[in-house]
Design an enzyme around this catalytic site. Structure first.
Site, PDB file in Angstrom:
ATOM      1  N   VAL A 139       0.589  -0.578   0.529  1.00 44.19           N
ATOM      2  CA  VAL A 139      -0.124   0.049  -0.524  1.00 44.19           C
ATOM      3  C   VAL A 139       0.666   1.395  -0.666  1.00 44.19           C
ATOM      4  CG1 VAL A 139      -1.898   1.290   1.719  1.00 44.19           C
ATOM      5  CG2 VAL A 139      -1.442  -1.271   1.005  1.00 44.19           C
ATOM      6  N   LYS A 140       0.673   2.204  -1.185  1.00 42.71           N
ATOM      7  CA  LYS A 140       1.645   3.765  -0.776  1.00 42.71           C
ATOM      8  C   LYS A 140       0.575   4.284  -0.184  1.00 42.71           C
ATOM      9  CE  LYS A 140       3.652   4.330  -4.837  1.00 42.71           C
ATOM     10  NZ  LYS A 140       3.804   4.562  -6.153  1.00 42.71           N
TER      11      LYS A 140
END
Length: 368
Positions: A139-140
């Site tokens: 997840v960025k």
């Protein structure tokens, strides 16, 4: 024919593609890049999805289905992007297994409009982690000041994180500390640290773009420094990485099975045509790093890129001299990095708005 990308991979650089689309997935193109071009991961961002949705008929059937059940544009964007990332994760599952969870990763960004809201970023990160439901997801989360505690909180919940929009070495140190704290809290929460992964996306080409612009405004001998700051910044970042991940705090976590947070060279497509188109790959070769490339850069390196061994380790003093010279020439480096972070968030905000607009238009078209 020389396998230049193979040589890059053999030098310890993980080659990730900075792009994903349903067309690329459905056509088998992504699989062929894995097989033929040593690609071992993928990164996405709002701009990539906006381009994919605007230009791809591959989404038409899903858009019609979403329109038929009256899905909101926000829900439609979530379902479309999650579906692509799930499929991407599945394509890379073999790589993920073969590398012990190091590579075979696909990244999905939290809504960039939340970049300055810690709690909403954490909630979104947890939602994406559950929605994609693949162990090789990253997840960025952006490395804004508000993003730093969100990174720690997400990691503490066992979420693997790709930290994005890092421009300065100072902020990168904050990111590494956020990672260590997140792992410490994850261990306290009972998570198996060996299952948590992270990369730190340190942006490269945009640093040269901004600093070159300022050097050109100064003129004179300052012009000799053009095209040098981005590599120097990255070399200094790597030196900071070596320092942090050889310290006692890290060694305690490593003993519990933790993985290092690898440096990822992002924004490696060359913006200035006066520079070699493989500059930000060939000058950043060092084992244990990731280079995420647009396909144009990947193809350029495959054609004429050079691997000259480790071009990063031991160059910190030289890099510091470059930075000192840039500052002495009159460039306000603090302002450079603040400007780049602000612009980075704004660009992703704009792309997100374009993505919403594109999907809304497609939903409306499917209803008529």
């Amino acid at each position: 024919m020389t396998d230049r990308l193979g040589a890059l991979a053999a030098a310890g650089v993980s080659i990730w593609l900075d792009d994903l689309s349903r067309e690329r997935l459905n056509s088998g193109n992504l699989q062929s890049l894995i097989t033929d071009k040593h690609v071992v991961g993928v990164t996405t961002n709002p701009t990539i999805f906006a381009n994919a949705l605007a230009n791809g008929a591959a989404y038409d059937a899903q858009v019609r289905e979403l329109a038929s059940r009256g899905a909101s544009v926000e829900d439609a964007v979530r379902e479309i992007t999650v579906a692509d990332v799930q499929q991407g994760c599945d394509v890379f599952s073999g790589t993920w297994e073969a590398t012990g969870g190091i590579d075979g990763r696909v990244s999905l960004e939290v809504d960039p409009r939340l970049a300055h809201d810690t709690e909403k970023t954490v909630a979104e990160a947890l939602d994406l982690w559950k929605a994609v439901d693949r162990p090789n997801l990253l997840v960025k989360i952006p490395a804004t000041k508000e993003g730093l505690p969100a990174i720690t909180q997400a990691l503490a919940e066992g979420v693997s994180v790709n930290v994005t929009l890092i421009f300065s070495v100072e902020r990168y140190r904050d990111v590494m500390n956020a990672y260590l704290e997140g792992l410490e809290r994850a261990a306290a929460n009972g998570h198996n640290l060996s299952g948590i992964a992270s990369v730190a996306s340190f942006f490269v080409s945009r640093v040269d773009t901004e600093i070159d612009k300022r050097l050109e405004a100064i003129g004179g001998s300052a012009l000799e420094l053009r095209g040098k700051a981005a590599i120097a910044n990255s070399v200094l970042a790597y030196a900071a990485y070596q320092e942090i991940f050889s310290g006692e705090r890290w060694k305690k976590l490593e003993a519990q099975g933790a993985k290092v947070q690898r440096p990822l060279w992002a924004s490696t497509g060359v913006k200035n045509p006066a520079y070699p188109d493989t500059l930000y790959v060939s000058e950043l070769v060092v084992a244990g790093t990731v280079n995420t490339m647009p396909e144009k850069t990947l193809d350029a390196f495959a054609d004429h890129g050079e691997v000259r061994g480790d071009t990063v380790t031991g160059r910190a003093d030289e890099a510091q001299r470059v930075f000192d010279a840039v500052a002495d020439a009159g460039v306000d480096l603090t302002d450079v990095f603040l400007t780049l972070e602000k612009e980075g968030v704004e660009k992703f905000d704009k792309s997100w708005a374009e993505l919403l607009e594109t999907v809304q238009g497609q939903l409306d078209g499917a209803k008529s």
